[in-house]
Design a protein around this motif. Structure first.
Motif, PDB file in Angstrom:
ATOM      1  N   ASN A   1      41.841  -0.786 -28.552  1.00  0.00           N
ATOM      2  CA  ASN A   1      41.509  -0.711 -27.134  1.00  0.00           C
ATOM      3  C   ASN A   1      40.308  -1.570 -26.751  1.00  0.00           C
TER       4      ASN A   1
ATOM      5  N   TYR B   1      41.506  -7.639 -26.181  1.00  0.00           N
ATOM      6  CA  TYR B   1      41.999  -8.025 -24.859  1.00  0.00           C
ATOM      7  C   TYR B   1      43.365  -7.409 -24.547  1.00  0.00           C
ATOM      8  N   GLU B   2      44.105  -7.028 -25.596  1.00  0.00           N
ATOM      9  CA  GLU B   2      45.430  -6.433 -25.391  1.00  0.00           C
ATOM     10  C   GLU B   2      45.358  -4.918 -25.222  1.00  0.00           C
TER      11      GLU B   2
ATOM     12  N   LYS C   1      44.282  -0.997 -24.031  1.00  0.00           N
ATOM     13  CA  LYS C   1      44.215  -0.272 -22.763  1.00  0.00           C
ATOM     14  C   LYS C   1      42.783  -0.147 -22.263  1.00  0.00           C
TER      15      LYS C   1
ATOM     16  N   LYS D   1      41.962  -3.443 -20.596  1.00  0.00           N
ATOM     17  CA  LYS D   1      42.805  -3.699 -19.419  1.00  0.00           C
ATOM     18  C   LYS D   1      42.446  -2.788 -18.248  1.00  0.00           C
ATOM     19  N   ASP D   2      42.209  -1.516 -18.543  1.00  0.00           N
ATOM     20  CA  ASP D   2      41.856  -0.586 -17.467  1.00  0.00           C
ATOM     21  C   ASP D   2      40.547  -0.985 -16.800  1.00  0.00           C
TER      22      ASP D   2
ATOM     23  N   TYR E   1      39.114  -4.030 -16.802  1.00  0.00           N
ATOM     24  CA  TYR E   1      39.343  -5.327 -16.141  1.00  0.00           C
ATOM     25  C   TYR E   1      39.976  -5.135 -14.760  1.00  0.00           C
ATOM     26  N   ASN E   2      40.934  -4.228 -14.701  1.00  0.00           N
ATOM     27  CA  ASN E   2      41.653  -3.998 -13.436  1.00  0.00           C
ATOM     28  C   ASN E   2      40.833  -3.226 -12.411  1.00  0.00           C
TER      29      ASN E   2
ATOM     30  N   LYS F   1      42.546 -15.665 -22.038  1.00  0.00           N
ATOM     31  CA  LYS F   1      43.109 -14.319 -22.106  1.00  0.00           C
ATOM     32  C   LYS F   1      43.084 -13.601 -20.761  1.00  0.00           C
ATOM     33  N   SER F   2      42.478 -14.233 -19.756  1.00  0.00           N
ATOM     34  CA  SER F   2      42.369 -13.544 -18.459  1.00  0.00           C
ATOM     35  C   SER F   2      42.851 -14.431 -17.323  1.00  0.00           C
TER      36      SER F   2
ATOM     37  N   GLN G   1      36.052 -11.550 -12.954  1.00  0.00           N
ATOM     38  CA  GLN G   1      36.833 -11.077 -14.104  1.00  0.00           C
ATOM     39  C   GLN G   1      36.570 -11.933 -15.341  1.00  0.00           C
TER      40      GLN G   1
ATOM     41  N   THR H   1      35.134 -10.476 -18.806  1.00  0.00           N
ATOM     42  CA  THR H   1      35.880 -10.645 -20.055  1.00  0.00           C
ATOM     43  C   THR H   1      34.987 -11.257 -21.129  1.00  0.00           C
TER      44      THR H   1
END
Length: 341
Positions: free
Chosen positions: A24, A27-28, A30, A33-34, A36-37, A251-252, A317, A321
């Protein structure tokens, strides 16, 4: 035998859980990703319309308008659940007038604003994410709003902090500590960042890198309409930092990374002209994110309705990252770059 089997099962389960948690932080995963979003175009826009509003009076160093902007920023940090460095005792680091006399100006006392998330595994190692929240004030009754310079960087730092705090709430807080540093006095001579580097809350020897954000909401004539950002100084002191930032970009958001201002012959000498330099001069790796000199630079027309908010979000972002990798990688980056020029 039953106990041995149970022990083996529990050990295997713990290893599986550990591997899942580690994933987690990639970069892949959760966790990344959570977080980042959580970097929201709407929140960037809402905060920038407040920071660059007419009633902030152009946020000149030590002015009532700048102090009002600072109060708003602190209110947001409190809402996010992000505190300040314990050693400081508040979000404020006072920058006295005596520290801002280099060019003969009589500037009033002002403040840097510091928010802080402590690392879970390497708390003594600190990533700094910086931006100046002052601008040039009001001239002849006209407010210079400074939406891009550096309202854009101010709200980006706040949004990155919010994203890291959301990750922490879900058990994926940064392994290294992160200092969100809003400095004053940049427009008059990089005074706030100089004061911090001369009076650091955390030892400079423990400061891993500074990611500085100064103007990331517009485009310049040379890059009109492009999805790009200038990155300045990222390999001057650490070859790893440039590579990390480029991988983070891939990656972003996959922006075009423009290194024009890394040229030693750059007549603008931008490597020396924003707050990252006060870290670089102490041999701390830096990367300065910038959109270029556009037609509204230091003019009253630098207003929030001219900001490219989708591009501001992408650049924010990217910095997040990059910071995520710096904060969570096993080893801190090494100082092995070319030079500090």
């Amino acid at each position: 035998m039953k106990n041995i089997k149970l022990y083996g099962f529990l050990a295997g389960f713990a290893l599986l859980q550990s591997c899942s948690a580690a994933k987690n932080f990639t970069y892949e995963g959760k966790g990344f990703k959570d977080a980042y979003n959580k970097i929201s175009l709407e929140d960037l826009k809402t905060n920038l319309y407040v920071i660059a509003a007419d009633d902030m009076e152009g946020r000149d160093t030590g002015s009532a308008g700048q102090k009002k902007a600072g109060v708003y920023m602190i209110e947001q940090y409190k809402k996010y659940g992000i505190g300040f460095p314990e050693a400081l005792g508040s979000y404020y680091q006072k920058v006295p007038t005596e520290a801002m006399k280099k060019y003969g100006e009589a500037l009033p006392d002002s403040e840097n604003i510091l928010a802080y998330i402590e690392g879970s595994e390497k708390p003594n190692e600190v990533i700094v994410i910086s931006g100046h929240y002052d601008h040039v004030g009001t001239k002849n009754g006209v407010v210079y709003n400074g939406a891009d310079d550096d309202g854009s960087g101010t709200v980006a730092v706040m949004e990155i902090a919010k994203a890291f705090q959301e990750a922490k709430k879900k058990g994926y807080g940064p392994k290294r500590s992160i200092l969100f540093l809003h400095v004053t006095g940049e427009e008059h001579g990089l005074f706030g960042s100089e004061y911090y580097s001369d009076n650091p809350v955390f030892p400079l020897a423990n400061t891993v890198a500074d990611l500085n954000i100064d103007m990331i909401g517009r485009d310049d004539p040379e890059n009109r309409g492009k999805q790009y950002v200038y990155v300045i100084g990222s390999e001057m002191l650490s070859t790893e930092l440039k590579k990390i930032n480029e991988t983070a970009n891939q990656k972003s958001v996959n922006l075009e990374l423009n290194y024009k201002y890394d040229d030693p012959k750059d007549p603008q000498r931008l490597y020396y002209r924003s707050d990252h330099y006060n870290f670089a001069k102490h041999n701390i790796p830096v990367a300065f994110f910038f959109d270029g000199i556009h037609e509204d630079y230091h003019k009253p027309s630098d207003k929030p309705d001219k900001i490219d908010y989708p591009l501001l979000q992408k650049r924010t972002q990217l910095v997040f990252t990059t910071a995520w990798e710096l904060a969570n990688r096993p080893e801190r980056i090494k100082v092995d770059g070319k030079s500090n020029r």
